[in-house]
Write an enzyme that holds these catalytic residues in place. Structure first.
Site, PDB file in Angstrom:
ATOM      1  N   GLY A  38       0.900  68.685  89.836  1.00  0.00           N
ATOM      2  CA  GLY A  38       1.438  67.615  89.021  1.00  0.00           C
ATOM      3  C   GLY A  38       2.705  67.060  89.649  1.00  0.00           C
ATOM      4  CB  CYS A  39       4.342  63.742  89.479  1.00  0.00           C
ATOM      5  SG  CYS A  39       4.252  63.394  87.710  1.00  0.00           S
ATOM      6  CE1 TYR A  40       8.793  64.127  84.875  1.00  0.00           C
ATOM      7  CE2 TYR A  40       6.624  64.156  83.844  1.00  0.00           C
ATOM      8  CZ  TYR A  40       7.871  63.574  84.008  1.00  0.00           C
ATOM      9  OH  TYR A  40       8.192  62.442  83.291  1.00  0.00           O
TER      10      TYR A  40
ATOM     11  N   GLY B 266       3.786  62.921  94.407  1.00  0.00           N
ATOM     12  CA  GLY B 266       3.458  63.458  93.087  1.00  0.00           C
ATOM     13  C   GLY B 266       2.027  63.256  92.642  1.00  0.00           C
TER      14      GLY B 266
ATOM     15  CB  THR C 278       5.497  68.002  93.163  1.00  0.00           C
ATOM     16  OG1 THR C 278       4.063  68.048  93.063  1.00  0.00           O
ATOM     17  CG2 THR C 278       5.880  67.820  94.617  1.00  0.00           C
TER      18      THR C 278
END
Length: 309
Positions: A115-117, A286, A119
């Site tokens: 996930g972007c967060y 992300g 990462t």
């Protein structure tokens, strides 16, 4: 010989980005379905099983169903949803996460895109936990803000179509965000962090930070040791870098439009406080950029092909 790729969910935000990145490459051949066949389960199953590598850009339940369609086949899968990020048998698709991770991705049949967060959080925290500078049971807080494109077509339409005039919106206030299990598992933590996500009025970009009171940590590490540990962890990376932490300000748009991620250790030696800060593109490193990087690694191609440095 080109690698045959099928993007299941190629009309969503991440799927469109990946398709555009792969469309002009001579080493990749894309399986395309028209609108009618895209909604035909039999046609989708055929495309999934014909592909060398399938990229799933689907909601979680649909991604699980798609993965089941090739369970007995030879197609390798990159799942961009959160359905398999802590699932047994799946390799976590963050090549820079630690020693040997890229090699594990290269030989895996099932890869779950981060996930972007997570990462940004993992890039900042995982090396410090591995080095023993942050105990696995330490109470961590993670504050992060993303561009609205991370919410997909619905959120893009809301922000760009006049559905909201807000500049900054906090959410997941129930503190049970679906990214928490992958942050805890892949950082090697005993407990999930307190996660405070938000969305801002910009299309692309992300800034995440983890505050630490170094004098309360066992061993009372100095700021330089925290920075040196992160710099050593990403010394060989072309995408993840550690910049000096003396910046007066850090813009959320710093790495928007690229596949880079920049880390900083911003500290005060007198107080012993630091803010670990990461900037990246929520759709680049992300999401779509990470998927293309994993595809390259799995296919034995140039890992940076199709990426924006």
């Amino acid at each position: 010989m080109s690698v045959l790729v099928f993007i299941d969910g190629a009309v969503g935000t991440t799927g469109i980005d990946i398709r555009e990145r792969l469309g002009g490459r001579g080493d990749i051949a894309l399986i395309a379905l028209d609108e009618a066949r895209r909604k035909d389960p039999a046609a989708r199953a055929e495309a999934l099983n014909d592909a060398d590598i399938a990229i799933l850009c689907l909601p979680d339940d649909a991604a699980r169903e798609a993965a089941a369609l090739v369970a007995g086949g030879t197609t390798r899968i990159i799942d961009a949803s959160s359905a398999h990020r802590v699932a047994a048998g799946w390799t976590y698709g963050f090549p820079e996460l630690g020693a040997g991770q890229a090699e594990r991705i290269a030989t895996a049949r099932l890869v779950s895109n981060p996930g972007c967060y997570p990462t940004a959080f993992l890039a900042l925290v995982a090396p410090l936990v591995r080095a023993g500078l942050v105990p696995a049971d330490w109470p961590l807080t993670y504050n992060a803000t993303s561009g609205y494109s991370g919410g997909g077509k619905a959120m893009i339409a809301e922000f760009e179509g006049g559905g909201t005039d807000t500049a900054f919106r906090a959410y997941a206030l129930g503190l049970a965000h679906k990214h928490l299990p992958e942050m805890q598992a892949h950082a090697g933590l005993a407990h999930p962090p307190v996660f405070a996500p938000a969305v801002a009025r910009l299309n692309r970009g992300m800034l995440g930070e983890v505050p630490l009171a170094l004098r309360q940590l066992p061993g009372r590490p100095e700021i330089a040791r925290i920075e040196d540990t992160l710099a050593a962890a990403y010394a060989d990376s072309a995408l993840v870098s550690v910049a000096p932490g003396d910046a007066a300000t850090i813009a959320i748009e710093e790495n928007a439009g690229t596949d880079r991620m920049t880390l900083r250790v911003c500290g005060n030696a007198d107080s012993g406080h630091v803010r670990l800060v990461a900037t990246l593109d929520n759709l680049g490193k992300g999401a779509g950029g990470a998927a293309v990087q994993n595809l390259n690694i799995m296919a034995g191609l140039d890992p940076l092909a199709g990426l924006v440095l």
